[in-house]
Design an enzyme around this catalytic site. Structure first.
Site, PDB file in Angstrom:
ATOM      1  N   LEU A 102       0.862  -1.169   0.000  1.00  0.00           N
ATOM      2  CA  LEU A 102       0.000   0.000   0.000  1.00  0.00           C
ATOM      3  C   LEU A 102       0.902   1.223   0.000  1.00  0.00           C
ATOM      4  O   LEU A 102       1.923   1.239   0.694  1.00  0.00           O
ATOM      5  CB  LEU A 102      -0.898   0.017   1.244  1.00  0.00           C
ATOM      6  N   ASP A 103       0.519   2.246  -0.772  1.00  0.00           N
ATOM      7  CA  ASP A 103       1.314   3.473  -0.804  1.00  0.00           C
ATOM      8  C   ASP A 103       1.461   4.040   0.596  1.00  0.00           C
ATOM      9  O   ASP A 103       0.646   3.776   1.494  1.00  0.00           O
ATOM     10  CB  ASP A 103       0.638   4.520  -1.700  1.00  0.00           C
ATOM     11  N   LYS A 104       2.466   4.869   0.781  1.00  0.00           N
ATOM     12  CA  LYS A 104       2.742   5.450   2.098  1.00  0.00           C
ATOM     13  C   LYS A 104       1.534   6.191   2.652  1.00  0.00           C
ATOM     14  O   LYS A 104       1.249   6.133   3.852  1.00  0.00           O
ATOM     15  CB  LYS A 104       3.952   6.387   2.010  1.00  0.00           C
TER      16      LYS A 104
END
Length: 247
Positions: A102-104
């Site tokens: 998952l993106d930051k």
């Protein structure tokens, strides 16, 4: 068969040297008999091992559901940022890794495990395991936008995205279901229809649904039912699971 000291180490009783001390003090029994030799072999499927009167059930693989908070990176280690592994240090398992990324700035469901085979199967494009995201948008979607998303849009790859499913929610939010995992895919899909993603949270992966009781940063071990369902999502057979050593 597994050496008793290795078994105890994997069960987080202690380090190899600590385990040897516990054995010498007579704290460990196998099938009701105290065993002090670290090289004693145990059958993890049939033998009963107890430590200070507590039965130890062997787990080669473990599975945790994490509600990933924003600002944390989906990596096992990072010199600059907090990682999802940092959040699970208290489990004592140092070989965990995230299944997918998952993106930051993306929140929500992340499966953490040390079962590489299951992870590979869940992420395989051939399996098309569905992922559901709650997406906050800058503007509402038009009927044409929804049609395009559900048919597949051009995000700059060789082929358009596979058909998605859109469910409209209040206040410019949607549930978006996709079966791929391309880099920044949801954000790129919204951009392809002239919109902008302002918030993103994954709520499901295959049969696994984010536990609403988990606050961001919290985690829990999967139930046996959840784990079995994930194996079904991945196409992993019962025979393959048994060979993997799970008990």
């Amino acid at each position: 068969m597994l050496r008793l000291d290795k078994f105890l180490c994997e069960m987080k009783v202690g380090t190899r040297s600590q385990v040897k001390k516990e054995l010498k003090q007579g704290f460990v029994s196998v099938n009701g008999t105290v065993v002090v030799k670290p090289e004693h072999k145990v059958d993890v499927e049939t033998d009963t091992v107890t430590y200070k009167g507590r039965e130890l059930l062997y787990k080669k693989y473990v599975y945790y559901m994490l509600n990933k908070p924003a600002g944390v990176v989906s990596a096992t280690r990072d010199n600059a940022c907090t990682t999802v592994n940092d959040l699970l240090k208290a489990t004592g398992y140092e070989d965990l890794f995230p299944v997918g990324r998952l993106d930051k700035d993306t929140e929500g469901l992340l499966l953490m495990t040390n079962d590489g085979e299951l992870a590979h199967r869940l992420l395989s494009p051939k399996k098309q395991v569905a992922k559901v995201y709650e997406v906050g948008l800058k503007e509402s979607l038009s009927a044409e936008d929804i049609r395009r998303l559900e048919e597949g849009v051009d995000i700059g790859e060789e082929k358009p995205t596979l058909p998605a499913k859109v469910e409209i929610l209040p206040e410019n939010h949607i549930f978006l279901t996709i079966t791929e995992g391309k880099f920044h895919q949801v954000k790129r899909m919204m951009k392809a229809v002239g919109n902008e993603t302002v918030s993103l949270r994954r709520t499901a992966m295959g049969s696994l649904k984010l536990d609403g009781r988990l606050a961001p940063g919290d985690y829990r071990e999967l139930t046996e039912e959840e784990t079995d369902a994930l194996r079904g999502d991945s196409g992993r057979t019962d025979e393959e699971r048994r060979k993997g050593g799970s008990r």
